[in-house]
Each structure stands twice: as structure tokens, then as C-alpha cells.
Design an enzyme around this catalytic site. Structure first.
Site, short mmCIF file in Angstrom:
data_model
loop_
_atom_site.label_atom_id
_atom_site.label_comp_id
_atom_site.label_asym_id
_atom_site.label_seq_id
_atom_site.Cartn_x
_atom_site.Cartn_y
_atom_site.Cartn_z
N CYS A 95 -1.24 -107.70 47.05
CA CYS A 95 -2.95 -107.94 46.13
C CYS A 95 -4.38 -108.17 47.28
O CYS A 95 -4.66 -109.22 47.55
CB CYS A 95 -2.08 -109.86 46.13
SG CYS A 95 -3.29 -109.47 44.59
N ASP A 101 7.92 -113.30 63.41
CA ASP A 101 7.13 -113.56 65.08
C ASP A 101 7.33 -114.80 65.64
O ASP A 101 6.47 -114.73 66.01
CB ASP A 101 5.32 -112.78 64.99
CG ASP A 101 5.57 -110.92 64.31
OD1 ASP A 101 6.28 -110.83 65.26
OD2 ASP A 101 4.90 -111.01 64.03
N MET A 120 8.80 -106.31 67.56
CA MET A 120 8.06 -106.28 67.11
C MET A 120 7.41 -108.01 67.44
O MET A 120 7.51 -108.49 68.27
CB MET A 120 8.06 -106.48 65.76
CG MET A 120 8.15 -105.96 64.74
SD MET A 120 8.62 -105.56 63.03
CE MET A 120 8.61 -104.31 62.27
N GLY A 121 5.85 -108.47 67.17
CA GLY A 121 4.80 -109.26 68.42
C GLY A 121 3.49 -108.28 68.21
O GLY A 121 3.55 -108.21 69.48
N ARG A 149 14.70 -93.90 79.64
CA ARG A 149 14.84 -93.74 77.64
C ARG A 149 13.74 -95.54 76.99
O ARG A 149 13.69 -95.74 77.41
CB ARG A 149 16.17 -93.66 77.08
CG ARG A 149 17.20 -92.43 77.65
CD ARG A 149 16.51 -91.59 76.94
NE ARG A 149 17.59 -90.16 77.64
CZ ARG A 149 17.47 -89.44 78.25
NH1 ARG A 149 16.80 -89.91 79.56
NH2 ARG A 149 19.10 -88.96 78.73
N VAL A 153 14.02 -102.48 61.83
CA VAL A 153 15.58 -102.74 61.08
C VAL A 153 15.27 -104.10 61.93
O VAL A 153 16.33 -105.12 61.79
CB VAL A 153 16.11 -102.35 62.67
CG1 VAL A 153 15.90 -102.61 64.10
CG2 VAL A 153 17.65 -102.23 62.06
N THR A 206 30.59 -126.46 74.03
CA THR A 206 31.67 -126.44 72.74
C THR A 206 30.88 -126.28 71.67
O THR A 206 30.30 -126.09 71.28
CB THR A 206 32.37 -127.73 73.18
OG1 THR A 206 33.10 -127.95 72.22
CG2 THR A 206 31.43 -128.96 72.49
N ARG A 247 38.52 -117.92 41.10
CA ARG A 247 39.03 -118.37 43.00
C ARG A 247 38.23 -119.60 43.57
O ARG A 247 36.91 -118.76 43.79
CB ARG A 247 39.04 -117.61 43.65
CG ARG A 247 40.11 -117.17 44.74
CD ARG A 247 40.95 -115.98 45.02
NE ARG A 247 41.84 -115.45 43.65
CZ ARG A 247 42.42 -114.44 44.18
NH1 ARG A 247 42.18 -113.43 45.29
NH2 ARG A 247 43.78 -113.84 43.20
N MET A 292 37.53 -125.26 63.01
CA MET A 292 37.42 -126.07 64.25
C MET A 292 36.64 -127.50 64.70
O MET A 292 35.93 -127.76 63.52
CB MET A 292 37.09 -125.62 65.55
CG MET A 292 38.30 -124.45 65.50
SD MET A 292 38.00 -123.86 66.65
CE MET A 292 39.95 -123.17 67.13
#
Length: 844
Positions: free
Chosen positions: A153, A230, A272-273, A356, A363, A589, A627, A634
Site C-alpha cells: 500500500c 525474523d 531468511m533474516g 551443496r 517455505v 518431562t 460430532r 498425558m
């Protein structure tokens, strides 16, 4: 705490008194104070006041403000910047904030509007500004991005654009604006508020609005929530979307690590960052990366040679792979960019390694929100509405932030000033931000210690044993790895105790070296093995083995059994001098029930497992309609998992031991679900903690709901079981475990120096055996003995549990009519600049 009784006659009497006072002209807050109830309760009675069409009333002198709206503006240029606006972005978890804001607003009696497509929708008006309903935000918690959209915008940066936006708000009677975005978007909102009176005057003069409309909308309130993956906004521990982005990154790193290890490759991953290296740094900690490049900490001169030496050293220690994490804004000390290709060419040409590179890209912005981001967004949304209701014309625009486990409010422009602070030429881009976020500095110090320090040649002749106790959980191995490596760096010999206290009694103890713990951060369960047995029955044999293996201190990693075991060892010091050694208990735990710590290693992974399972169950319920699912989690007697999972999954209720419930409560819940089935949301989700009530079992609840819901809904039951203890650790548990393991060894090293007397170690003071826990936002050591008074030993839970204050939010967002909400700890406005020492001119 609200003090009125919830029975029908008391409610009717309260309503009668409240309506009478409101009709007489008293403000909502004045009535609430007079009747000793929360102002949100009085707000709902406004609709019964004659000749006043008001949703929610906020006291500004004699003005009634009735409407609020939500806008998601995920990118707007810096307000003082003339450059082109970049593509808008979104942060996963924003929908939770939108949902909570809508429902909390409606709950208090306000009209709530969506503004679609960010500030552009505010300028264009029309169908871009729509009335929100309770059902319109259903089934959105699990969705990434933002369902109300965001767009670039430029119009809002211009005066004429803001005039149009103001006109659209005035026509709808909107006087409260909730903005979810970054610092540029929030700065724009603050500018809009500061010139509001001028805009109203121009609109009145131009005949766009009447004088009466201008009077009704004489003041605009602004509250902000920060959405950014970020984590680059000052004043909050975490921004919405950061944790989910880390989940996406770690999923990719885990997948790449397997192929890299198979082929003995080096992988460079760019995350990213552009100006903040938080994602890169935490990823490096969570995966045990060999090197990390971040904007805040440019590598030293001749870094290429140091990097190559580091990679070679790792291979010589037996590692079959190397992982390098690089933030997209990484640069050297001459402010020259460091790129993936540059690092790849360096490694492959100079070392000959098969290398590599992978750029993760967008993503990281997508996918399902993590449980943390859903709860964070929900808490911020609720507090944003509270902030708007409590605002006055003198209250500055604020940002709702997170500090430890507490919601806080910070002046918007103070936060923006710190982030926008212009550095000196020799400083990096966000140097002040680095100082403000203690967790960032702690992460950096921990990473340097684990990845960049060469173990000393001189040994300390200190032996530190590590033991896992109780049920296994994700993150235990990360704590062990960090403790082993930091101990080796300190010159100590580290000993691994297998199979808990039984192994300590049976002599299952052996040295553990640096290479053995490689890759442990991403492994679930307990590689050392663990059992629930306490040391009491074998205490004599344990004392003999402590002498036999020359153990000078002990790290106990586990749940309530670890806490009890530590207490038994301390008590036995009176009889067995061999036990007079420093000890530290690290809570680990899924139940999160260890006294002395707000969080336990493993609880976040279990919470995400439950949340994702509930998502699938809700999807099933949405398809079949009518339903209701009863889910057992736990936690023993601790209701942490059930409560937090209910918040993150949008459940209708969660039954826990800490909040007793009776047959009338169950009847009300059934009635609530029957009414819900009359709406467009024809499904229900109820969670129950495993030991919530010995009589109202999960099977009993299933039978009750099935019988009472006949003809309206059917019921299904699921007991999640031990799947909650498994799985790969979440980024939080990996990072948390790493920091806890590191800090425990450093503390023991100092304590051993204190306790060295007459040529031997003797530790019998209470502070020589501690629990290392997170309290609010700090890691603190507390003597085991001092925690007894805060422990319910019968039910294996702490007597004070911070998360219980979040349960009213669960009820409100599930649309229960009357909810008692503790407002004794109202989030007060705090200041950022005074804390940090930033002053005009940018000097520290």
C-alpha cells in the site's frame, strides 16, 4: 477476580442493577467498580440500555466508543522512507491473533470488523471492511498466512489516502484499530493516530462527515501486535510466526542431514533474516551446525581460513558431514555480503569436499502454525482488546508483547525508535537490538562455546556424571550433548550413566566423548536409557559407585522422578559422605510438573504432537458434522498439556485436576455443545487430562456425552498415549535443552571450586544441590530443599502453576457466557528506552 455468583437469580439481579446505573449515565468502568465485577461483564449489558446502541463502552470523559477493527498489514515501507514498497509478507500464527481479537471483542460486546487487504482495504473501504462474526473465525487456527489478506500500500503513505481511510472508519463508527504487522506498519498506524484530529477537521471542512460524526469519533485508539518470522522487533521475546518458521527450517535441516551423512557432504543452508540473524542462530544451535553467519556478528578477518580449519577438525573427530547456516543478510566486517555460492566455492575448491547449497526461501513463511505461535497469537489478541478497552486519550499507542510467560504492553514508538536506531559506521545494522534481546546474546554465547572453542590440553581431573531419570522425552539428548561438550571444553571427563539410578547402582557407567554425542540434538527419546526407579532402595550401592568411579558431581535430567531422586540423595548425605557432591536437576518431562521451572524440556514437543493430532480430528469432525471428540492427554495430575493443547487447537473445554469439576459443570458443557450444534460450527472437541478425576474418567465422559447428545450429536473417544513422548524434538526443546545442559556444567564448575576443601570435594550446603529452571525469562538455580514447600508430593505437581491464569481465555474463546477472569495482574505499560539506556543522538 470477579466476585459475583454465577447462578441465574444473581445474574438477573446484577443485570438489573447494571442497566439502571448505565441508564443514569454512569460509565461502564464506574459501574463495574461499584458492583465489584469486571468491566467486560458490564459491557454486555449495554444493549439493554434504552436509546443507546452501544457494543462496548470505554470511558473517555463522556464519550462512548463502540467499535474496533482488525487490520493485517504485513509490510509497509519505513514511514520516513521514500523507496518503493516491497512485496507484502505474512507470518504463520496471525490467524490465531485475528480469531482471539474477534472473539474477545464480541465477548465484551463490541462490534468487530475485518479490514481485508491491509491498509489498502482501509483506504478503499466498501467490501474490504466487513463485520466479523463468531463463526467467521472458526477453523482458522491451523491455517498459515492470514485469512483477511494483506497487500502492498502506497496510498496510505499519502495524506489523501489517510483521509479516505479516516472517512471510512468514521462512517462505520470505528474508533479502535488493532494492527498486526512489522515496525513499518505499526509506525504508520501511530502516524495515523497522531494526525487523527487534523484528518477529522479536514473531512468536516470538506463536507465528507458531519460535525456530529466527528464528535462521536473524536479519538482513535491504536494497539499493535508484531507479526514477523525474523523476531526483529524490540521489546518482545518472540514475535508471531518465528517459532513456526523455525519448525519449517528444522524439518528441512533434518531431511538434508540424512543425505549429507550418507554421502559425506557439506551443506550450506540460507535462511531468511536480512537484518536479524535470529532464525539462523537458533537453527545453528538446534542442529549443531559447524558454522553460522549472521548480520549482527560479522566473522573476524581471515574467516575463510578459520572456517576451513573448523570443517577439517570436525571431519577428523569422526563427523561424516558439515552443516553451515547462513542468514540472507550476512556480511563481513567491511559490510560486503557473504553468499551461499561464495561459501560453497570456498569449501569445494579449497578443501575438495562434496558441497551443496540450499536456499529455503518462502517455505519458511508458510505451513501450519506451531502450538507456541497459536497460543502466543491468542494471548496477544485477547490482551490487545483489553488494552483498547482500558485506553484513554492520553494513553500512547502500545504494542502487546511477550516477556517470559507474561504479557506486557510497550509504547509503540519507543520500540520502533530502538529498532530504527542508526548505528555508528563500525557497528552492525541492528546492534542495539542485539543488546536488548538477552536471549539472543545467550544463544550466541552458547553457540560459540559449543562450536568455536577448542578443548584445552590441560585436564581438570574432574569427573561429571550425567544420568537420565523417569519417562523419556524429546530434548533429553540435546541436553546431554551440550553438557558433554561444554564439560570437555572445561577440561572435565564426562561420564555417561545408563538406565537411570539403576545404572548408577549397578555400575553402568562409562566415559563419553565429543564425537559420541554428534547429531544428538535432533534425536528423540533418551540415548542413555532411563528408568523411573528412585535411588532410595540402592542408596548404599550408589554411594559406593560414586567413590569407585570417582564422580565429583552429578547432572540429573528428568521429570518428577529426577526431582524426588535428587531430594533422596540430598537427604542421604547425612549417612553417606560420598553423596556430598554438587548436583543439578534439569527438568525434562512432557508433563511439565517439576517444581522450580515454568517449562520442562520435552513439553513443547508433546504439545505440538497433541495439537497436530487435534487438527486432524477436528478436520474429521468438520466433515461428518455434529460430532464431539473426547481426547485424553498425558500429564498425570498436571493439566499443562491439556490446557495448552486446548488453547492451541481451539477446543471447547479441558478437564484438569487443578480445576475441580462436578456433574453440574459437565451438564453445562453438554448444553453448551447442544447450542453450538445449532450454529454453522457443528463439531466439538473436549480434552481431558489423564488424572483429572478418578470418577469422571474419559470413558465416563464419553458415555455421558453420548447419552445426553442423542439426536443432536454423536461422540468419539481417543486416548493419545505414548505417542506424546516420542518424535523428533521441536526447535524450542532442542534450543532449551542445549542451553540448560551448557549452563548446568558451567554452574557445577564454579560450585566445585567453592566446595574444594583440604584436597577433596565436600558439598553439604543446601545450595550445592539445585534445580535449574526457567522462571519467567531467566534460567535460575534453586536449592532442592527450598522447593519442598511449593510441592504437592501426593499429586506430583507444583502448588503454584503460572499457566492456570490462561484458562479463562480458553473459556472465553469457546463462547461460554460467564467466565471469571483474574485481572489482578493487569499488563501495565512498560518503557523500553529507559531500560536500554538509549538516549537522543543514538549514544549508549
Amino acid at each position: 477476580m470477579c466476585s459475583y455468583v454465577t447462578q441465574q437469580n444473581a445474574t438477573d439481579l446484577l443485570r438489573e442493577h447494571a442497566i439502571g446505573m448505565l441508564t443514569a449515565g454512569m460509565s461502564t468502568r464506574a459501574v463495574a467498580k461499584e458492583l465489584n465485577v469486571h468491566f467486560s461483564t458490564i459491557s454486555r449489558f449495554r444493549e439493554f440500555v434504552p436509546h443507546v446502541v452501544v457494543g462496548v463502552t470505554v470511558w473517555y470523559g463522556q464519550l462512548n466508543h463502540t467499535v474496533l477493527c482488525i487490520i493485517v498489514q504485513n509490510h509497509l515501507c519505513r514511514w520516513d522512507c521514500a523507496s518503493d514498497v516491497k512485496q507484502p509478507f505474512c507470518a504463520t500464527g496471525m490467524n490465531a491473533a485475528v480469531r482471539a481479537t474477534v472473539r474477545m471483542g464480541i465477548y465484551t460486546g463490541a462490534k468487530v470488523y475485518f479490514v481485508h487487504e491491509g491498509y489498502q482495504g482501509l483506504v478503499d473501504g466498501g467490501d474490504n471492511i466487513k463485520l466479523a462474526t463468531w463463526e467467521s473465525v472458526s477453523m482458522m487456527l491451523h491455517l498459515g498466512g492470514t485469512v483477511i489478506g494483506s497487500a502492498r500500500c502506497m496510498d496510505f503513505k499519502e495524506k489523501w489516502g489517510r483521509l479516505k481511510a479516516a472517512c471510512n472508519l468514521v462512517k462505520l463508527g470505528i474508533t479502535n484499530l488493532c494492527v498486526i504487522g512489522g515496525d513499518g506498519s505499526l509506525t504508520g498506524a501511530n502516524q495515523f493516530r497522531s494526525e487523527w484530529s487534523e484528518l477529522l477537521a479536514d473531512l468536516t471542512k470538506g463536507g465528507k462527515i458531519s460535525a456530529e460524526e466527528a464528535k462521536r469519533s473524536s479519538h482513535l485508539n491504536i494497539v499493535g501486535m508484531v507479526g514477523s518470522i525474523d523476531n526483529d522487533f524490540c521489546g518482545t521475546d518472540m514475535t508471531i510466526g518465528t517459532d513456526s518458521a523455525l519448525h519449517r527450517i528444522i524439518e528441512v535441516v533434518d531431511a538434508i542431514t540424512t543425505t549429507a551423512q550418507s554421502h559425506q557432504r557439506t551443506f550450506i543452508l540460507e535462511v531468511m533474516g536480512r537484518h536479524c540473524g535470529y532464525l539462523a542462530l537458533v537453527t545453528a544451535l538446534a542442529c549443531g551446525a559447524d558454522w553460522v553467519f549472521i548480520p549482527e556478528m560479522p566473522p573476524e578477518e581471515n574467516w575463510e581460513e578459520h572456517l576451513c580449519k573448523r570443517l577439517i577438525a570436525q571431519r577428523e573427530r569422526g563427523s561424516r558431514l558439515n552443516v553451515i547456516i547462513l542468514a540472507e543478510g550476512a556480511q563481513d566486517r567491511n559490510q560486503k555480503p557473504i553468499t551461499c555460492d561464495q561459501v560453497k566455492n570456498l569449501v569445494s575448491k579449497k578443501l575438495g569436499f562434496d558441497t551443496r547449497s540450499t536456499i529455503l526461501g518462502h517455505v519458511q513463511r508458510g505451513g501450519t502454525p506451531s502450538a507456541f505461535d497459536r497460543i502466543l497469537g491468542s494471548r496477544m489478541g485477547v490482551d490487545a482488546v483489553m488494552a483498547l478497552l482500558e485506553a484513554t486519550p492520553e494513553t500512547p499507542a502500545c504494542v502487546v508483547s511477550l516477556s517470559g510467560n507474561m504479557a506486557v504492553r510497550l509504547p509503540l514508538m519507543e520500540c520502533v525508535q530502538v529498532v530504527s536506531y542508526t548505528p555508528m559506521p563500525h557497528q552492525t545494522v541492528l546492534f542495539p537490538l542485539l543488546l536488548l534481546i538477552k536471549s539472543f546474546q545467550n544463544n550466541w554465547d552458547t553457540y560459540k562455546m559449543l562450536a568455536h572453542v577448542t578443548p584445552p590440553k590441560m585436564k581438570s581431573n574432574i569427573n561429571i556424571a550425567i544420568i537420565n531419570v523417569g519417562a523419556p522425552c524429546a530434548g533429553m539428548n540435546a541436553a546431554v550433548r551440550a553438557a558433554v561438550r561444554v564439560g570437555i571444553i572445561q577440561g572435565h571427563q564426562m561420564l555417561a550413566v545408563h538406565d537411570g539410578f539403576d545404572g548408577l547402582a549397578n555400575g553402568q557407567i562409562e566415559p563419553i566423548i565429543w564425537a559420541q554425542v554428534g547429531g544428538w540434538t535432533g534425536k528423540g527419546g533418551s540415548n542413555l536409557g532411563t528408568k523411573r526407579h528412585l535411588p532410595g532402595r540402592n542408596i548404599e550401592q550408589i554411594s559406593l559407585n560414586i567413590t569407585k568411579f570417582n564422580i565429583h558431581s552429578l547432572i540429573i535430567i528428568g521429570g518428577f522422578e529426577a526431582y524426588l531422586g535428587g531430594l533422596e540423595l540430598v537427604t542421604a548425605r547425612e549417612m553417606y559422605e560420598e553423596l556430598c557432591i554438587p548436583m543439578v536437576v534439569i527438568p525434562a518431562t512432557v508433563s511439565n510438573n517439576v517444581p522450580g521451572s515454568d517449562f520442562s524440556i520435552g513439553a513443547d514437543t508433546a504439545l505440538n504432537t497433541i495439537t497436530m493430532t487435534c487438527d486432524r480430528i477436528k478436520q474429521s469432525a468438520a466433515g461428518t458434522k455434529r460430532r464431539v471428540f473426547i481426547i485424553e492427554t498425558m500429564g498425570g495430575y498436571c493439566g499443562y498439556l491439556a490446557t495448552m493443547a486446548a488453547l492451541s487447537s481451539g477446543a471447547d473445554d479441558a478437564y484438569i485436576y487443578e480445576e475441580p469439576f462436578h456433574i453440574r459443570d459437565l451438564e453445562l458443557n453438554v448444553e453448551h455443545l447442544i447450542e453450538k450444534m445449532k450454529t454453522s460450527v457443528k463439531r466439538g472437541l473436549i480434552l481431558r487430562n489423564s488424572n483429572a478425576n478418578e470418577n469422571y474418567t474419559t470413558q465416563f465422559l464419553y458415555n455421558l456425552y453420548s447419552e445426553e447428545g442423542k439426536g443432536t450429536f454423536d461422540c468419539r473417544m481417543n486416548v493419545l498415549g505414548h505417542m506424546q513422548q516420542g518424535g523428533t524434538p521441536t526447535p524450542f526443546d532442542r534450543n532449551f535443552g542445549t542451553k540448560m545442559g551448557s549452563k548446568s556444567v558451567l554452574w557445577l564448575t564454579d560450585k566445585l571450586k567453592e566446595c574444594y576443601r583440604h584436597g577433596r570435594i565436600f558439598a553439604n550446603m543446601p545450595d550445592s544441590a539445585c534445580v535449574l529452571g526457567m522462571k519467567k525469562r531467566s534460567l535460575v538455580f534453586q536449592p532442592l530443599a527450598s522447593l519442598k514447600d511449593d510441592t504437592d508430593f501426593e499429586h506430583r505437581i507444583p502448588k503454584t502453576e503460572w499457566w492456570l491464569k490462561l484458562r479463562p481465555i480458553l473459556k472465553i474463546l469457546a463462547k461460554y457466557d460467564t467466565v471469571e477472569m483474574d485481572t489482578s495482574e493487569v499488563a501495565a505499560m512498560e518503557h523500553v528506552i529507559k531500560k536500554t539506556g538509549l538516549v537522543k543522538g543514538g549514544k549508549m
